[in-house]
Design a protein around this motif. Structure first.
Motif, PDB file in Angstrom:
ATOM      1  N   PRO A 235     -41.293  36.195  19.981  1.00  0.00           N
ATOM      2  CA  PRO A 235     -42.396  35.776  19.298  1.00  0.00           C
ATOM      3  C   PRO A 235     -43.503  36.913  18.764  1.00  0.00           C
ATOM      4  CG  PRO A 235     -41.912  34.471  21.055  1.00  0.00           C
ATOM      5  CD  PRO A 235     -41.019  35.505  21.075  1.00  0.00           C
ATOM      6  N   GLU A 236     -43.838  38.003  19.697  1.00  0.00           N
ATOM      7  CA  GLU A 236     -44.576  38.858  19.343  1.00  0.00           C
ATOM      8  C   GLU A 236     -44.029  39.729  18.168  1.00  0.00           C
ATOM      9  OE1 GLU A 236     -48.279  40.667  19.721  1.00  0.00           O
ATOM     10  OE2 GLU A 236     -47.442  39.186  20.903  1.00  0.00           O
ATOM     11  N   LEU A 237     -42.831  39.951  18.089  1.00  0.00           N
ATOM     12  CA  LEU A 237     -42.449  40.654  16.941  1.00  0.00           C
ATOM     13  C   LEU A 237     -42.546  39.875  15.691  1.00  0.00           C
ATOM     14  CD1 LEU A 237     -39.045  42.016  18.394  1.00  0.00           C
ATOM     15  CD2 LEU A 237     -41.126  43.274  17.782  1.00  0.00           C
ATOM     16  N   THR A 238     -42.428  38.732  15.892  1.00  0.00           N
ATOM     17  CA  THR A 238     -42.673  37.717  14.583  1.00  0.00           C
ATOM     18  C   THR A 238     -43.973  37.873  14.237  1.00  0.00           C
ATOM     19  OG1 THR A 238     -41.111  36.014  15.405  1.00  0.00           O
ATOM     20  CG2 THR A 238     -42.761  35.494  13.734  1.00  0.00           C
ATOM     21  N   ARG A 239     -45.100  37.864  14.887  1.00  0.00           N
ATOM     22  CA  ARG A 239     -46.384  38.212  14.749  1.00  0.00           C
ATOM     23  C   ARG A 239     -46.693  39.529  14.189  1.00  0.00           C
ATOM     24  NH1 ARG A 239     -47.072  34.913  19.102  1.00  0.00           N
ATOM     25  NH2 ARG A 239     -47.195  36.290  20.758  1.00  0.00           N
ATOM     26  N   LEU A 240     -45.841  40.611  14.049  1.00  0.00           N
ATOM     27  CA  LEU A 240     -45.693  42.014  13.553  1.00  0.00           C
ATOM     28  C   LEU A 240     -45.089  42.053  12.298  1.00  0.00           C
ATOM     29  CD1 LEU A 240     -45.086  44.185  16.750  1.00  0.00           C
ATOM     30  CD2 LEU A 240     -47.163  43.955  15.624  1.00  0.00           C
ATOM     31  N   GLY A 241     -44.580  40.580  12.045  1.00  0.00           N
ATOM     32  CA  GLY A 241     -43.554  40.747  10.701  1.00  0.00           C
ATOM     33  C   GLY A 241     -42.293  41.339  11.038  1.00  0.00           C
ATOM     34  N   ILE A 242     -41.814  41.411  12.083  1.00  0.00           N
ATOM     35  CA  ILE A 242     -40.443  42.266  12.353  1.00  0.00           C
ATOM     36  C   ILE A 242     -39.551  41.177  12.847  1.00  0.00           C
ATOM     37  CG2 ILE A 242     -39.047  43.950  13.661  1.00  0.00           C
ATOM     38  CD1 ILE A 242     -42.034  45.417  13.836  1.00  0.00           C
ATOM     39  N   LYS A 243     -38.273  41.080  12.214  1.00  0.00           N
ATOM     40  CA  LYS A 243     -37.243  40.114  12.878  1.00  0.00           C
ATOM     41  C   LYS A 243     -36.057  41.291  13.385  1.00  0.00           C
ATOM     42  CE  LYS A 243     -33.939  36.440  11.304  1.00  0.00           C
ATOM     43  NZ  LYS A 243     -34.116  36.161  12.665  1.00  0.00           N
ATOM     44  N   LEU A 244     -35.812  40.918  14.544  1.00  0.00           N
ATOM     45  CA  LEU A 244     -35.031  41.853  15.553  1.00  0.00           C
ATOM     46  C   LEU A 244     -34.476  40.524  16.284  1.00  0.00           C
ATOM     47  CD1 LEU A 244     -36.917  44.843  16.798  1.00  0.00           C
ATOM     48  CD2 LEU A 244     -35.317  44.780  14.784  1.00  0.00           C
ATOM     49  N   ASP A 245     -33.206  40.039  16.084  1.00  0.00           N
ATOM     50  CA  ASP A 245     -32.445  39.099  16.576  1.00  0.00           C
ATOM     51  C   ASP A 245     -31.858  39.783  18.082  1.00  0.00           C
ATOM     52  OD1 ASP A 245     -32.679  37.338  15.005  1.00  0.00           O
ATOM     53  OD2 ASP A 245     -30.839  37.838  13.698  1.00  0.00           O
ATOM     54  N   ASN A 246     -31.987  38.666  19.089  1.00  0.00           N
ATOM     55  CA  ASN A 246     -31.319  39.028  20.385  1.00  0.00           C
ATOM     56  C   ASN A 246     -31.907  40.211  21.153  1.00  0.00           C
ATOM     57  OD1 ASN A 246     -29.349  36.551  20.216  1.00  0.00           O
ATOM     58  ND2 ASN A 246     -28.494  37.963  18.584  1.00  0.00           N
TER      59      ASN A 246
ATOM     60  N   LEU B  68     -41.532  50.603  15.696  1.00  0.00           N
ATOM     61  CA  LEU B  68     -42.298  51.406  15.136  1.00  0.00           C
ATOM     62  C   LEU B  68     -41.809  51.735  13.536  1.00  0.00           C
ATOM     63  CD1 LEU B  68     -43.928  53.625  17.687  1.00  0.00           C
ATOM     64  CD2 LEU B  68     -45.103  51.745  16.494  1.00  0.00           C
ATOM     65  N   SER B  69     -40.640  52.275  13.357  1.00  0.00           N
ATOM     66  CA  SER B  69     -40.045  52.605  12.359  1.00  0.00           C
ATOM     67  C   SER B  69     -39.981  51.425  11.254  1.00  0.00           C
ATOM     68  CB  SER B  69     -38.460  53.043  12.634  1.00  0.00           C
ATOM     69  OG  SER B  69     -37.629  52.087  12.727  1.00  0.00           O
ATOM     70  N   LYS B  70     -39.797  50.322  11.593  1.00  0.00           N
ATOM     71  CA  LYS B  70     -39.834  48.975  10.912  1.00  0.00           C
ATOM     72  C   LYS B  70     -41.438  48.874  10.253  1.00  0.00           C
ATOM     73  CE  LYS B  70     -35.865  47.259  11.432  1.00  0.00           C
ATOM     74  NZ  LYS B  70     -34.917  46.626  10.094  1.00  0.00           N
TER      75      LYS B  70
END
Length: 195
Positions: free
Chosen positions: A9-20, A69-71
């Motif tokens: 969820p925190e990645l979603t707030r950053l606009g990043i999608k990383l599965d699993n 960070l690279s994303k």
């Protein structure tokens, strides 16, 4: 099938999608922090490094912070280095490929020598590493970071509160401390390289 296959969820707030994320990125003993804390640290590092063009993650561990960070900084060139004793380099490479991140991985040479040319990086950051390598290691790595940083380059350190005094003292002769903060049990140091 797990119900937790979606991105954190925190990645979603950053606009990043990383599965699993929780199953692919194993916490690193040396770092002593959870996946949630790694995501939090990446979010806190971002404003301190966001304008860096050439960036180095010093002792990257499982690579999650670097991938995030690279994303967030897709126009920047990212490098990550480790001794690969606590985490397998091939696992980090596999996750970088799965997450379609652009990160160049390297190995320390002869202890803590960095295999990069002088004044190459705008930013070097390190998370939960300096407290684990002792005074001699911190001095050596401090000199190496100073060598590979451009003039006015930034060295950002995130580490435990317990070691804040030692880190400040041991790096005082190499860098100017521009900012220091404490949050959620972590010390954040923003150093600048000066000639």
């Amino acid at each position: 099938m797990s119900i937790f296959n979606d991105t954190h969820p925190e990645l979603t707030r950053l606009g990043i999608k990383l599965d699993n994320v929780d199953s692919r990125y194993k916490p690193v003993w040396r770092m002593g922090i959870s996946i949630d804390e790694m995501i939090y640290i990446a979010r806190r590092l971002y404003p301190l490094i966001k304008d860096g063009r050439n960036v180095l993650d010093l002792a990257c561990g499982n690579g999650l912070i670097t991938v995030i960070l690279s994303k967030l900084m897709q126009g920047s060139e990212f490098h990550a280095i480790d001794d690969w004793e606590k985490v397998a380099k091939h696992e980090v490479m596999r996750n970088i490929e799965i997450d379609n991140a652009k990160i160049n991985l390297s190995d320390f040479r002869n202890g803590y020598e960095l295999p990069y040319r002088d004044e190459y990086f705008d930013v070097v950051y390190s998370v939960m590493f300096l407290s684990n390598i002792g005074k001699e290691g911190r001095t050596k790595i401090g000199n190496e970071v100073k060598r590979v940083l451009r003039n006015d380059g930034r060295f950002v350190i995130v580490d435990t509160l317990v070691f804040r005094g030692k880190i400040k003292k041991e790096l005082a002769s190499l860098f100017n401390l521009e900012w220091y903060g404490e949050e959620n049990g972590f010390s954040f140091f923003l150093y600048k390289r000066v000639k």
